[in-house]
Design a protein around this motif. Structure first.
Motif, mmCIF file in Angstrom:
data_model
loop_
_atom_site.group_PDB
_atom_site.id
_atom_site.type_symbol
_atom_site.label_atom_id
_atom_site.label_comp_id
_atom_site.label_asym_id
_atom_site.label_seq_id
_atom_site.Cartn_x
_atom_site.Cartn_y
_atom_site.Cartn_z
ATOM 1 N N ALA A 228 8.238 12.160 -13.774
ATOM 2 C CA ALA A 228 7.779 12.665 -12.632
ATOM 3 C C ALA A 228 6.368 12.585 -12.359
ATOM 4 N N MET A 229 5.447 14.042 -13.702
ATOM 5 C CA MET A 229 4.344 14.084 -13.105
ATOM 6 C C MET A 229 3.509 13.755 -14.268
ATOM 7 N N VAL A 230 4.394 12.639 -14.510
ATOM 8 C CA VAL A 230 3.276 11.613 -15.617
ATOM 9 C C VAL A 230 2.910 10.800 -14.664
ATOM 10 N N GLN A 231 3.487 10.791 -12.923
ATOM 11 C CA GLN A 231 3.647 9.090 -12.320
ATOM 12 C C GLN A 231 2.844 9.487 -11.750
ATOM 13 N N TYR A 232 2.468 10.893 -11.256
ATOM 14 C CA TYR A 232 1.955 11.436 -9.877
ATOM 15 C C TYR A 232 0.594 11.917 -10.640
ATOM 16 N N ARG A 233 0.353 12.268 -12.104
ATOM 17 C CA ARG A 233 -1.448 11.737 -12.743
ATOM 18 C C ARG A 233 -2.042 10.891 -12.823
ATOM 19 N N GLN A 234 -1.214 9.469 -12.830
ATOM 20 C CA GLN A 234 -1.186 8.167 -12.814
ATOM 21 C C GLN A 234 -1.612 8.025 -11.041
ATOM 22 N N VAL A 235 -1.463 8.478 -10.185
ATOM 23 C CA VAL A 235 -1.523 7.934 -8.456
ATOM 24 C C VAL A 235 -3.063 8.692 -8.075
ATOM 25 N N PHE A 236 -2.705 9.940 -8.937
ATOM 26 C CA PHE A 236 -3.793 11.335 -8.411
ATOM 27 C C PHE A 236 -5.387 10.677 -9.178
ATOM 28 N N THR A 237 -5.349 10.289 -10.871
ATOM 29 C CA THR A 237 -6.400 9.942 -11.684
ATOM 30 C C THR A 237 -6.819 8.461 -11.034
ATOM 31 N N PHE A 238 -6.125 7.625 -10.508
ATOM 32 C CA PHE A 238 -6.611 6.717 -10.020
ATOM 33 C C PHE A 238 -6.967 6.517 -8.343
ATOM 34 N N LEU A 239 -6.972 7.740 -7.490
ATOM 35 C CA LEU A 239 -6.971 7.796 -6.582
ATOM 36 C C LEU A 239 -7.976 8.577 -6.890
ATOM 37 N N TRP A 240 -8.854 9.255 -7.092
ATOM 38 C CA TRP A 240 -9.494 10.810 -8.610
ATOM 39 C C TRP A 240 -10.790 9.390 -8.433
ATOM 40 N N ARG A 241 -10.742 8.038 -9.699
ATOM 41 C CA ARG A 241 -11.946 7.348 -10.071
ATOM 42 C C ARG A 241 -12.469 6.531 -9.004
ATOM 43 N N LEU A 242 -11.544 5.694 -7.860
ATOM 44 C CA LEU A 242 -11.705 4.916 -6.877
ATOM 45 C C LEU A 242 -12.368 6.137 -5.745
ATOM 46 N N LYS A 243 -12.535 7.585 -6.263
ATOM 47 C CA LYS A 243 -13.543 8.228 -4.652
ATOM 48 C C LYS A 243 -14.581 8.380 -5.063
ATOM 49 N N ARG A 244 -14.637 8.219 -6.269
ATOM 50 C CA ARG A 244 -16.252 8.442 -8.060
ATOM 51 C C ARG A 244 -16.879 7.977 -7.650
ATOM 52 N N GLN B 71 -9.103 2.125 -0.612
ATOM 53 C CA GLN B 71 -8.925 3.407 -0.376
ATOM 54 C C GLN B 71 -7.683 3.032 0.947
ATOM 55 N N TYR B 72 -8.098 3.016 1.747
ATOM 56 C CA TYR B 72 -7.240 2.309 3.158
ATOM 57 C C TYR B 72 -6.228 1.666 2.903
ATOM 58 N N TYR B 73 -6.118 1.266 2.214
ATOM 59 C CA TYR B 73 -4.714 0.216 1.388
ATOM 60 C C TYR B 73 -3.825 1.246 1.336
ATOM 61 N N LEU B 74 -4.761 1.704 0.381
ATOM 62 C CA LEU B 74 -3.711 3.362 -0.221
ATOM 63 C C LEU B 74 -3.417 4.982 -0.040
ATOM 64 N N MET B 75 -4.447 4.960 0.658
ATOM 65 C CA MET B 75 -3.693 5.567 1.696
ATOM 66 C C MET B 75 -2.814 5.459 3.003
ATOM 67 N N PHE B 76 -3.372 4.255 3.419
ATOM 68 C CA PHE B 76 -2.572 4.167 5.015
ATOM 69 C C PHE B 76 -1.134 3.516 4.835
ATOM 70 N N GLU B 77 -1.501 2.512 4.028
ATOM 71 C CA GLU B 77 -0.738 1.493 3.447
ATOM 72 C C GLU B 77 0.335 1.205 2.020
ATOM 73 N N VAL B 78 0.122 2.659 1.278
ATOM 74 C CA VAL B 78 0.897 3.063 0.799
ATOM 75 C C VAL B 78 1.273 4.540 0.605
ATOM 76 N N LEU B 79 0.808 5.171 0.636
ATOM 77 C CA LEU B 79 1.225 6.451 1.105
ATOM 78 C C LEU B 79 1.752 7.537 1.971
ATOM 79 N N GLU B 80 0.730 7.305 2.773
ATOM 80 C CA GLU B 80 1.836 7.656 4.079
ATOM 81 C C GLU B 80 3.052 6.401 4.653
ATOM 82 N N CYS B 81 3.132 5.198 4.708
ATOM 83 C CA CYS B 81 4.006 4.821 4.775
ATOM 84 C C CYS B 81 5.673 5.181 3.894
ATOM 85 N N SER B 82 5.224 5.364 2.228
ATOM 86 C CA SER B 82 6.194 6.092 1.589
ATOM 87 C C SER B 82 6.378 7.377 1.346
ATOM 88 N N TRP B 83 5.418 8.340 2.309
ATOM 89 C CA TRP B 83 5.766 9.667 2.627
ATOM 90 C C TRP B 83 6.789 9.385 4.217
#
Length: 135
Positions: A5-21, A67-79
């Motif tokens: 799970a930690m590896v998966q969280y790191r993958q997700v956060f790394t992807f989001l960080w790259r996108l923000k960069r 970014q919109y897709y990841l934040m609202f369609e993926v993270l928000e709905c999954s949350w």
């Protein structure tokens, strides 16, 4: 939380960080282009500068939509699904299962699963291209 799970969280956060960069670098280029255009007043007459502006705008549009897709369609709905499952959980096993399903869904929908590895590689290459454009 398991090491998987930690590896998966790191993958997700790394992807989001790259996108923000990438977003940050495009925003910086937008500011530079705007300043240069105001100083030279040649944007409408200079074909190359106009092409750069159009390309940058397309890149920004793509990044914002991703970014919109990841934040609202993926993270928000999954949350929301996770919160519903946690509210219905009656024991620790159902809580662990709900979390596992949540994380699996986020990884799948974020294009980070092994099945979408080629698409993820393409996105990383696109991000690198955008960063090169931004220099």
């Amino acid at each position: 939380i398991s090491s998987e799970a930690m590896v998966q969280y790191r993958q997700v956060f790394t992807f989001l960080w790259r996108l923000k960069r990438v977003e940050h670098s495009l925003t910086a280029v937008w500011r530079k282009h705007g300043t240069a255009a105001r100083l030279t007043q040649t944007t409408s007459r200079d074909w190359l500068m106009h092409s750069c502006h159009c390309l940058r705008n397309e890149m920004i549009h793509f990044v914002y939509n991703l970014q919109y897709y990841l934040m609202f369609e993926v993270l928000e709905c999954s949350w929301q699904e996770l919160m519903t499952e946690l509210a219905a959980a009656t024991d620790l096993d159902s809580v662990i299962g709900a979390h596992r399903a949540f994380l699996h869904g986020v990884v799948q929908k974020s294009l980070l699963a092994p099945e979408t590895a080629s698409l993820y590689r393409s996105l990383k290459e696109l991000f690198e291209t955008i960063l090169q454009f931004s220099k």
